[in-house]
Design a protein around this motif. Structure first.
Motif, short mmCIF file in Angstrom:
data_model
loop_
_atom_site.label_atom_id
_atom_site.label_comp_id
_atom_site.label_asym_id
_atom_site.label_seq_id
_atom_site.Cartn_x
_atom_site.Cartn_y
_atom_site.Cartn_z
N MET A 184 35.22 34.96 34.93
CA MET A 184 33.94 35.52 34.48
C MET A 184 33.52 36.69 35.35
SD MET A 184 33.19 34.01 31.73
CE MET A 184 31.60 34.81 31.55
N LYS A 185 33.75 36.58 36.66
CA LYS A 185 33.40 37.69 37.55
C LYS A 185 34.23 38.93 37.24
CE LYS A 185 31.71 35.02 41.51
NZ LYS A 185 31.96 34.66 42.94
N LEU A 186 35.52 38.69 36.93
CA LEU A 186 36.41 39.81 36.60
C LEU A 186 35.98 40.46 35.28
CD1 LEU A 186 38.90 41.39 37.45
CD2 LEU A 186 40.32 39.73 36.21
N ILE A 187 35.55 39.63 34.33
CA ILE A 187 35.07 40.16 33.05
C ILE A 187 33.80 40.98 33.25
CG2 ILE A 187 34.06 39.50 30.83
CD1 ILE A 187 36.03 37.14 30.79
N MET A 188 32.91 40.50 34.12
CA MET A 188 31.67 41.24 34.40
C MET A 188 31.98 42.58 35.06
SD MET A 188 29.38 39.45 33.08
CE MET A 188 28.06 40.51 33.63
#
Length: 350
Positions: A184-188
């Motif tokens: 999720m952090k990478l997607i953000m």
């Protein structure tokens, strides 16, 4: 040239276009708003989503281990539970995307709703016009814009993911929850980088679409003249209507002359018909008035009906200029009119 569309659209033209559903809107601006708000909205619901995903994995894993000993009823219950968890995962983000889409579109269009664009038009089935739209300058611009955005998106994704590749290849060894949080952090991070570039593209598209819309609804000077005629009426027809209205008004006025108590004249330029019914009217009122030919007509009708005509140059002119039809005379004329009426009553023996 009269037919050249060089004038800005009038408010009426804009209103008519809105009623047809032809409004200015940048789809890129809507897409970017949905992208950014949705991704950043996920931050607030991420713990809940992770919890639901964890429940879904546990339910699926446990069900798979016991599937051989389960009956059809138990499988149906597990399927419904999994579907409900899946809804809980997707509904918040899908609902947020739908809400942002509506607000971003409505902010540009004014939340207009019209069924005009849904009506069937035979011309839409014309293959020649369809082919012309397909190879038009606007279509080519949209095609190259889409290709450019795809290439730009691929480049941004590559630049963001390249430093993360060593970590991504070892993620299968990590805990599921830890992997989800990192993902999720990478997607953000991807959303932030893509969003910043696409905001710039959306601004360019917004101003281009606005320019294109204003250009398409421009009007020629002849269009503006025709619109003015529709709103105000054809000047020739309008003058004829006014002439007929004046004629009917004069006829009604002449019908009031026999009801007058006295005509005040100057001696042929002005004629004022005064009526005063004691006990019914608070003050005498003007029931007919005219100048020149109309004044002579009033005097003629009055003489036929034996209405007294009194010559008073200054009073006749003042009444004509200061008192409207079917209006009581002002107080400053009371004394002069009272003297005239008293003289007439004396003559009649009243």
């Amino acid at each position: 040239m009269a037919g050249e569309k060089s004038e800005k659209a009038t408010p009426k033209r804009r209103s008519d276009e809105r009623k047809k559903g032809n409004v200015f809107q940048s789809k890129d601006a809507v897409s970017v708003a949905v992208l950014l708000v949705s991704f950043y909205g996920v931050q607030f619901i991420l713990p809940t989503m992770v919890s639901h995903i964890h429940r879904l994995f546990n339910l699926s894993f446990n069900s798979w281990m016991q599937i051989k000993v389960m009956n059809q009823t138990e499988l149906s219950i597990i399927f419904l539970q999994s579907a409900w968890i899946f809804v809980l995962i997707l509904f918040p983000i899908l609902g947020l995307m739908m809400l942002v889409n509506i607000l971003a579109s409505g902010a540009q269009t004014g939340f207009i709703f019209t069924s005009a664009s849904l009506k069937f038009k035979l011309e839409r089935l014309d293959p020649i016009k369809g082919f012309q739209k397909l190879i038009s300058l606007r279509s080519l611009f949209e095609m190259f814009k889409a290709i450019f955005k795809i290439l730009l998106l691929v480049a941004v994704i590559y630049m963001v993911l390249k430093p993360e590749l060593p970590i991504l290849f070892t993620m299968y060894q990590s805990d599921l929850l830890q992997s989800l949080v990192y993902g999720m952090k990478l997607i953000m991070k991807l959303a932030l980088n893509v969003g910043m570039i696409f905001i710039f593209l959306a601004l360019v598209d917004y101003f281009y679409q606005r320019y294109e819309y204003e250009k398409n609804i421009k009007m020629s000077k002849q269009d503006i003249k025709e619109e003015y005629k529709q709103m105000e009426g054809d000047p020739t027809v309008k003058s004829k209507i006014k002439e007929r209205q004046r004629m009917f008004a004069q006829r009604r006025m002449m019908q009031n002359v026999p009801k007058a108590d006295v005509i005040i004249r100057n001696p042929t330029h002005y004629a004022i018909a005064i009526q005063y019914k004691i006990g019914e009217q608070r003050a005498p009122k003007v029931i007919a008035k005219g100048m020149d030919l109309i004044a002579l007509k009033i005097i003629e009708v009055a003489e036929k009906n034996q209405i007294p005509c009194i010559e008073n140059r200054s009073l006749a002119r003042s009444l004509y200029e200061q008192v409207d039809m079917e209006t009581e005379i002002p107080e400053k004329f009371y004394q002069a009119i009272a003297e005239i009426l008293a003289l007439l009553y004396q003559r009649k023996g009243g």
